[in-house]
Enzyme design. Structure first.
Site, PDB file in Angstrom:
ATOM      1  N   ASN A 195      -1.759  -0.087   7.305  1.00  0.00           N
ATOM      2  CA  ASN A 195      -1.196  -1.405   7.628  1.00  0.00           C
ATOM      3  C   ASN A 195      -0.358  -2.022   6.501  1.00  0.00           C
ATOM      4  OD1 ASN A 195      -3.314  -2.094   6.001  1.00  0.00           O
ATOM      5  ND2 ASN A 195      -4.304  -3.494   7.450  1.00  0.00           N
ATOM      6  N   TYR A 231     -11.985  -2.847  -3.404  1.00  0.00           N
ATOM      7  CA  TYR A 231     -12.525  -3.051  -2.051  1.00  0.00           C
ATOM      8  C   TYR A 231     -14.055  -3.053  -2.037  1.00  0.00           C
ATOM      9  CZ  TYR A 231      -8.020  -2.859   0.374  1.00  0.00           C
ATOM     10  OH  TYR A 231      -6.764  -3.146   0.862  1.00  0.00           O
ATOM     11  N   GLU A 268      -8.893 -10.683  -7.994  1.00  0.00           N
ATOM     12  CA  GLU A 268      -8.015  -9.518  -7.862  1.00  0.00           C
ATOM     13  C   GLU A 268      -6.938  -9.498  -8.957  1.00  0.00           C
ATOM     14  OE1 GLU A 268      -8.702  -9.289  -3.028  1.00  0.00           O
ATOM     15  OE2 GLU A 268      -6.752  -9.936  -3.785  1.00  0.00           O
ATOM     16  N   HIS A 323      -1.558  -5.544   1.486  1.00  0.00           N
ATOM     17  CA  HIS A 323      -2.781  -6.341   1.282  1.00  0.00           C
ATOM     18  C   HIS A 323      -2.389  -7.698   0.724  1.00  0.00           C
ATOM     19  CE1 HIS A 323      -6.534  -7.790  -0.561  1.00  0.00           C
ATOM     20  NE2 HIS A 323      -5.808  -8.000  -1.645  1.00  0.00           N
ATOM     21  N   LYS A 363       0.831  -1.203   0.000  1.00  0.00           N
ATOM     22  CA  LYS A 363       0.000   0.000   0.000  1.00  0.00           C
ATOM     23  C   LYS A 363       0.873   1.264   0.000  1.00  0.00           C
ATOM     24  CE  LYS A 363      -3.761  -2.493   2.334  1.00  0.00           C
ATOM     25  NZ  LYS A 363      -4.553  -2.653   3.587  1.00  0.00           N
TER      26      LYS A 363
HETATM   27  P1  RTP Z   1      -6.467  -6.392   3.172  1.00  0.00           P
HETATM   28  O1  RTP Z   1      -7.719  -6.686   2.379  1.00  0.00           O
HETATM   29  O2  RTP Z   1      -5.969  -4.987   2.998  1.00  0.00           O
HETATM   30  O3  RTP Z   1      -5.420  -7.441   3.032  1.00  0.00           O
HETATM   31  O4  RTP Z   1      -6.878  -6.449   4.700  1.00  0.00           O
HETATM   32  P2  RTP Z   1      -7.612  -7.598   5.462  1.00  0.00           P
HETATM   33  O5  RTP Z   1      -8.174  -8.635   4.542  1.00  0.00           O
HETATM   34  O6  RTP Z   1      -6.634  -8.065   6.501  1.00  0.00           O
HETATM   35  O7  RTP Z   1      -8.788  -6.786   6.155  1.00  0.00           O
HETATM   36  P3  RTP Z   1     -10.201  -6.321   5.592  1.00  0.00           P
HETATM   37  O8  RTP Z   1     -11.178  -6.519   6.686  1.00  0.00           O
HETATM   38  O9  RTP Z   1     -10.465  -6.877   4.237  1.00  0.00           O
HETATM   39  O10 RTP Z   1      -9.973  -4.752   5.477  1.00  0.00           O
HETATM   40  C1  RTP Z   1      -9.335  -4.199   4.368  1.00  0.00           C
HETATM   41  C2  RTP Z   1      -8.505  -3.036   4.813  1.00  0.00           C
HETATM   42  O11 RTP Z   1      -9.345  -2.000   5.308  1.00  0.00           O
HETATM   43  C3  RTP Z   1      -8.685  -1.273   6.313  1.00  0.00           C
HETATM   44  N1  RTP Z   1      -9.462  -1.328   7.541  1.00  0.00           N
HETATM   45  N2  RTP Z   1      -9.657  -0.297   8.302  1.00  0.00           N
HETATM   46  N3  RTP Z   1     -10.528   1.445  10.350  1.00  0.00           N
HETATM   47  C4  RTP Z   1     -10.828   0.161  10.424  1.00  0.00           C
HETATM   48  O12 RTP Z   1     -11.427  -0.326  11.346  1.00  0.00           O
HETATM   49  C5  RTP Z   1     -10.397  -0.705   9.332  1.00  0.00           C
HETATM   50  N4  RTP Z   1     -10.661  -1.985   9.217  1.00  0.00           N
HETATM   51  C6  RTP Z   1     -10.064  -2.388   8.067  1.00  0.00           C
HETATM   52  C7  RTP Z   1      -7.319  -1.919   6.497  1.00  0.00           C
HETATM   53  O13 RTP Z   1      -6.366  -1.214   5.694  1.00  0.00           O
HETATM   54  C8  RTP Z   1      -7.540  -3.301   5.972  1.00  0.00           C
HETATM   55  O14 RTP Z   1      -6.332  -3.895   5.566  1.00  0.00           O
END
Ligand code: RTP
Length: 150
Positions: A114, A51, A128, A117, A11
């Site tokens: 973070n 997303y 994707e 991804h 990112k």
């Molecule tokens: P990613 O898709 O980025 O690999 O992340 P992930 O599966 O671990 O988590 P996901 O729930 O799919 O969330 C995607 C991205 O959204 C941001 N996020 N922000 N502010 C918040 O509570 C929150 N929760 C998620 C993070 O950048 C997360 O990686």
């Protein structure tokens, strides 16, 4: 034998902080094979598409803002179990919950910054990869005998 693929994206914060090499090293040293890589700054509509499953979440607008804030490194990695193992290398979504030794555990503090991804299933990896690499990825196989360096 068809091998598994995962879509991994560094990112904007990961790119700006100079973590690209460190992240690639971790995937390479594990034994995964780099299949595709590009540095690209995406449009808002593209980030929203990537997303789209999270569009109802309260953090969606901020997430899209974050992803379009600078260039990202989009990659395809190949190898046995790369989706699940890739997620382990990356660590938990919330950096505070990510174990030391994982990318997020070592390099992130905030969930909204973070660093990286990784696809969460083989099915989303295919989706994707089709979105980010619509022209497909180059098929290549090492022509070198594995025990011979030159
Ligand atoms: P990613 O898709 O980025 O690999 O992340 P992930 O599966 O671990 O988590 P996901 O729930 O799919 O969330 C995607 C991205 O959204 C941001 N996020 N922000 N502010 C918040 O509570 C929150 N929760 C998620 C993070 O950048 C997360 O990686």
């Amino acid at each position: 034998m068809a091998s598994e693929l995962s879509f991994i994206m560094i990112k904007p914060d990961g790119v700006q902080r100079g973590l690209v090499g460190e992240i690639i090293v971790r995937f390479e040293k594990k034994g995964f094979k780099l299949k595709a890589l590009k540095l690209v700054q995406v449009e808002r509509s593209f980030a929203e598409k990537h997303y789209e499953d999270l569009s109802s979440k309260p953090f969606f607008a901020g997430l899209v803002e974050y992803i379009v804030s600078g260039p990202v490194v989009a990659m395809v990695w190949e190898g046995k179990g790369v989706v699940l193992t890739g997620r382990k290398i990356i660590g938990a979504t919330k950096p505070a919950e990510a174990n030391p030794g994982t990318i997020r555990g070592d390099y992130a503090i905030d969930v909204g910054r973070n660093v990286i991804h990784g696809s969460d299933s083989v099915e989303s990896a295919h989706k994707e990869i089709a979105l980010w690499f619509p022209d497909g990825v180059v098929e290549w196989h090492s022509s070198l005998h594995p025990w011979i360096n030159e």
